[in-house]
Design a protein around this motif. Sequence first.
Motif, PDB file in Angstrom:
ATOM      1  N   PRO A  50       0.726  -1.366  -0.113  1.00 57.08           N
ATOM      2  CA  PRO A  50      -0.118   0.030   0.160  1.00 57.08           C
ATOM      3  C   PRO A  50       0.849   1.129   0.047  1.00 57.08           C
ATOM      4  O   PRO A  50       0.045   2.349  -0.043  1.00 57.08           O
ATOM      5  N   THR A  51       2.066   1.196   0.053  1.00 52.59           N
ATOM      6  CA  THR A  51       3.114   2.358   0.160  1.00 52.59           C
ATOM      7  C   THR A  51       2.723   3.192  -1.029  1.00 52.59           C
ATOM      8  O   THR A  51       2.297   2.539  -2.355  1.00 52.59           O
ATOM      9  N   ILE A  52       2.660   4.694  -1.195  1.00 48.47           N
ATOM     10  CA  ILE A  52       2.566   5.415  -2.247  1.00 48.47           C
ATOM     11  C   ILE A  52       3.776   6.381  -2.356  1.00 48.47           C
ATOM     12  O   ILE A  52       4.255   6.904  -1.288  1.00 48.47           O
ATOM     13  N   CYS A  53       4.057   6.679  -3.428  1.00 45.83           N
ATOM     14  CA  CYS A  53       5.198   7.574  -3.608  1.00 45.83           C
ATOM     15  C   CYS A  53       4.862   8.804  -3.469  1.00 45.83           C
ATOM     16  O   CYS A  53       3.623   9.300  -3.762  1.00 45.83           O
ATOM     17  N   ALA A  54       5.913   9.980  -3.226  1.00 49.33           N
ATOM     18  CA  ALA A  54       5.449  11.453  -3.215  1.00 49.33           C
ATOM     19  C   ALA A  54       4.717  11.960  -4.348  1.00 49.33           C
ATOM     20  O   ALA A  54       3.990  12.820  -4.337  1.00 49.33           O
ATOM     21  N   GLU A  55       5.496  11.587  -5.639  1.00 52.28           N
ATOM     22  CA  GLU A  55       4.997  12.120  -6.874  1.00 52.28           C
ATOM     23  C   GLU A  55       3.354  12.020  -6.957  1.00 52.28           C
ATOM     24  O   GLU A  55       2.441  12.670  -7.432  1.00 52.28           O
ATOM     25  N   ARG A  56       2.966  10.548  -6.707  1.00 50.04           N
ATOM     26  CA  ARG A  56       1.605  10.296  -6.914  1.00 50.04           C
ATOM     27  C   ARG A  56       0.509  10.865  -5.938  1.00 50.04           C
ATOM     28  O   ARG A  56      -0.409  11.428  -6.135  1.00 50.04           O
ATOM     29  N   VAL A  57       1.023  10.996  -4.705  1.00 51.22           N
ATOM     30  CA  VAL A  57       0.440  11.856  -3.693  1.00 51.22           C
ATOM     31  C   VAL A  57      -0.002  13.266  -4.031  1.00 51.22           C
ATOM     32  O   VAL A  57      -1.033  13.706  -3.901  1.00 51.22           O
ATOM     33  N   ALA A  58       1.173  13.833  -4.611  1.00 54.41           N
ATOM     34  CA  ALA A  58       0.974  15.141  -5.285  1.00 54.41           C
ATOM     35  C   ALA A  58      -0.030  15.319  -6.344  1.00 54.41           C
ATOM     36  O   ALA A  58      -1.116  16.008  -6.466  1.00 54.41           O
TER      37      ALA A  58
END
Length: 135
Positions: A50-58
């Motif tokens: 379930p980890t999500i990267c910084a770019e996708r959060v933005a």
Amino acid sequence: MTDKELLNIAINAMEKSYSPYSDCKVGAALLCENGKVFTGTNIENAAFSPTICAERVAVFKAISDGEKKFSKIAVVGGKNGVINGIFAPCGVCRQVLREFCKDDFQIILGESKEEYKVVTLNDLLPLSFSPDDVR
Ligand code: THU
């Protein structure tokens, strides 16, 4: 908004990273055509996937706020929050960016707190599969 200003916003976003498993802190700052900036940081999970990267959060914060037109993104990261060269966007994030951005979209990659290089989405994802391919 200069590239350096956007990079500084990404550097500040790194501080919010929730990354107890990798200790890699990543920050992203996405500039919209209307001047708004959406930040993102990586958010990890004990179950790992379930980890999500910084770019996708933005990107997802922007989309869920009704913004779809983006000018550029700054990305920076490093182990224990130490910026020691570029922290290149992963393949999944490149594909998510391609959903909303053209080949010439600019990606500012922080190399240190002061230095950065600018590449295009096409540099990172050549011969991309895009929304045009399914229309
Ligand atoms: N990470 C990002 O935030 N962005 C990327 O494009 C590459 C990887 C994060 C995910 C994970 O929390 C950590 O970096 C190590 O992979």
